[in-house]
Design a protein around this motif. Sequence first.
Motif, mmCIF file in Angstrom:
data_model
loop_
_atom_site.group_PDB
_atom_site.id
_atom_site.type_symbol
_atom_site.label_atom_id
_atom_site.label_comp_id
_atom_site.label_asym_id
_atom_site.label_seq_id
_atom_site.Cartn_x
_atom_site.Cartn_y
_atom_site.Cartn_z
ATOM 1 N N ARG A 1 60.161 14.871 -33.389
ATOM 2 C CA ARG A 1 59.791 15.222 -32.017
ATOM 3 C C ARG A 1 60.540 15.631 -31.336
ATOM 4 N NH1 ARG A 1 54.988 14.955 -29.202
ATOM 5 N NH2 ARG A 1 55.251 14.670 -26.906
ATOM 6 N N ALA A 2 62.122 14.403 -31.222
ATOM 7 C CA ALA A 2 63.020 14.721 -30.246
ATOM 8 C C ALA A 2 63.743 16.006 -30.373
ATOM 9 C CB ALA A 2 64.092 13.607 -30.295
ATOM 10 N N GLY A 3 64.173 15.920 -31.900
ATOM 11 C CA GLY A 3 65.246 17.051 -32.468
ATOM 12 C C GLY A 3 64.504 18.629 -31.592
ATOM 13 N N GLN A 4 62.732 18.756 -32.121
ATOM 14 C CA GLN A 4 62.663 19.881 -31.703
ATOM 15 C C GLN A 4 62.378 19.853 -30.073
ATOM 16 O OE1 GLN A 4 58.661 19.326 -33.375
ATOM 17 N NE2 GLN A 4 58.015 20.255 -34.884
ATOM 18 N N GLU A 5 62.213 19.033 -29.065
ATOM 19 C CA GLU A 5 62.692 18.790 -27.353
ATOM 20 C C GLU A 5 63.924 19.363 -27.731
ATOM 21 O OE1 GLU A 5 61.616 15.423 -26.577
ATOM 22 O OE2 GLU A 5 59.113 15.645 -27.201
ATOM 23 N N LEU A 6 64.687 19.141 -28.438
ATOM 24 C CA LEU A 6 66.480 19.445 -27.968
ATOM 25 C C LEU A 6 66.645 20.274 -28.228
ATOM 26 C CD1 LEU A 6 68.683 16.286 -28.493
ATOM 27 C CD2 LEU A 6 68.802 17.133 -26.638
ATOM 28 N N GLY A 7 65.591 21.568 -29.799
ATOM 29 C CA GLY A 7 66.481 22.566 -30.477
ATOM 30 C C GLY A 7 67.349 22.464 -31.005
ATOM 31 N N VAL A 8 67.985 20.961 -31.302
ATOM 32 C CA VAL A 8 68.454 20.758 -32.339
ATOM 33 C C VAL A 8 68.255 19.779 -33.693
ATOM 34 C CG1 VAL A 8 70.838 19.715 -32.854
ATOM 35 C CG2 VAL A 8 70.290 21.176 -30.979
ATOM 36 N N PRO A 9 67.842 20.117 -34.744
ATOM 37 C CA PRO A 9 66.835 19.149 -35.859
ATOM 38 C C PRO A 9 67.631 17.919 -35.865
ATOM 39 C CG PRO A 9 67.180 21.418 -35.931
ATOM 40 C CD PRO A 9 67.710 21.740 -35.207
ATOM 41 N N ARG B 1 69.469 19.971 -47.991
ATOM 42 C CA ARG B 1 67.990 20.544 -48.270
ATOM 43 C C ARG B 1 66.498 20.294 -47.626
ATOM 44 N NH1 ARG B 1 65.988 23.574 -52.519
ATOM 45 N NH2 ARG B 1 64.431 22.619 -53.559
ATOM 46 N N PHE B 2 66.592 18.980 -47.161
ATOM 47 C CA PHE B 2 65.688 18.438 -46.300
ATOM 48 C C PHE B 2 65.828 18.466 -44.586
ATOM 49 C CE2 PHE B 2 65.087 16.567 -50.325
ATOM 50 C CZ PHE B 2 63.418 16.401 -50.924
ATOM 51 N N GLN B 3 65.133 19.210 -44.305
ATOM 52 C CA GLN B 3 65.013 19.345 -42.288
ATOM 53 C C GLN B 3 64.081 18.459 -42.035
ATOM 54 O OE1 GLN B 3 67.537 20.982 -41.725
ATOM 55 N NE2 GLN B 3 68.266 21.357 -43.783
ATOM 56 N N GLY B 4 63.996 18.133 -40.721
ATOM 57 C CA GLY B 4 63.556 17.844 -39.643
ATOM 58 C C GLY B 4 63.695 16.205 -39.706
ATOM 59 N N GLY B 5 62.828 15.345 -39.480
ATOM 60 C CA GLY B 5 62.374 13.854 -38.956
ATOM 61 C C GLY B 5 62.458 13.427 -40.675
ATOM 62 N N PHE B 6 62.640 13.805 -41.310
ATOM 63 C CA PHE B 6 62.301 13.385 -42.716
ATOM 64 C C PHE B 6 63.301 13.896 -42.937
ATOM 65 C CE2 PHE B 6 62.256 13.328 -47.405
ATOM 66 C CZ PHE B 6 61.513 12.517 -47.774
ATOM 67 N N GLY B 7 64.560 14.487 -43.320
ATOM 68 C CA GLY B 7 66.187 15.176 -43.487
ATOM 69 C C GLY B 7 67.003 13.590 -42.598
ATOM 70 N N VAL B 8 66.423 14.062 -41.003
ATOM 71 C CA VAL B 8 67.173 12.777 -40.643
ATOM 72 C C VAL B 8 67.319 12.007 -40.963
ATOM 73 C CG1 VAL B 8 67.311 11.968 -38.361
ATOM 74 C CG2 VAL B 8 67.285 14.371 -38.641
ATOM 75 N N MET B 9 66.423 11.022 -41.670
ATOM 76 C CA MET B 9 66.237 9.457 -41.942
ATOM 77 C C MET B 9 66.277 9.317 -43.534
ATOM 78 S SD MET B 9 64.741 8.013 -39.320
ATOM 79 C CE MET B 9 64.518 6.458 -40.323
ATOM 80 N N LEU B 10 66.337 10.478 -43.610
ATOM 81 C CA LEU B 10 66.976 10.100 -45.774
ATOM 82 C C LEU B 10 68.406 10.212 -46.164
ATOM 83 C CD1 LEU B 10 65.576 10.369 -48.612
ATOM 84 C CD2 LEU B 10 65.668 13.164 -48.838
#
Length: 169
Positions: free
Chosen positions: A79-87, A138-147
Amino acid sequence: MTQKDRGTTNRPSFAWIRATPARFIAFGFGSGALYPGPGTWGTLLAWLIWWPIGPHLNDWFVAIFLLLAFIAGCWVCQRAGQELGVPDHSGMNWDEAVAFWLVLWLIPDSLVSQFLGFAFFRFFDIVKPAPVSYFDQRFQGGFGVMLDDIIAALYTLLVMAVLVRLEIL
């Protein structure tokens, strides 16, 4: 901004960060606004939170908390990445906190072990040796950030296990 921009040129204000619970959590209760090294600040905050209470927590509680913190982290970072435009903005450091809590939970409960765990975790998180870099790309979005931080934590735990086995710790 591009996918690879980690947020070095787009620093949100503390007011923006605290405007929603998702942002506040994703940015490590505001520690992600500290520069340089917001990931390091988030890891330090996690250590500071863990130090007085972690050793007294039940293992089942910690395991469930870490699982829920990971799941929540996927959502708040997305969510924060989408709001910032920086995943994967560099200021989003909830991923470092959750991964470092995993390290602190599983290493010996001594200041020396925790310091080494901190140093190894920051090294693996910054350098991103394979396959950390592979998963980071390879993994984007929140899951990629955490992984990728969980994988850096696993590298740290492997090194710490060897040090324990060799009776260095």
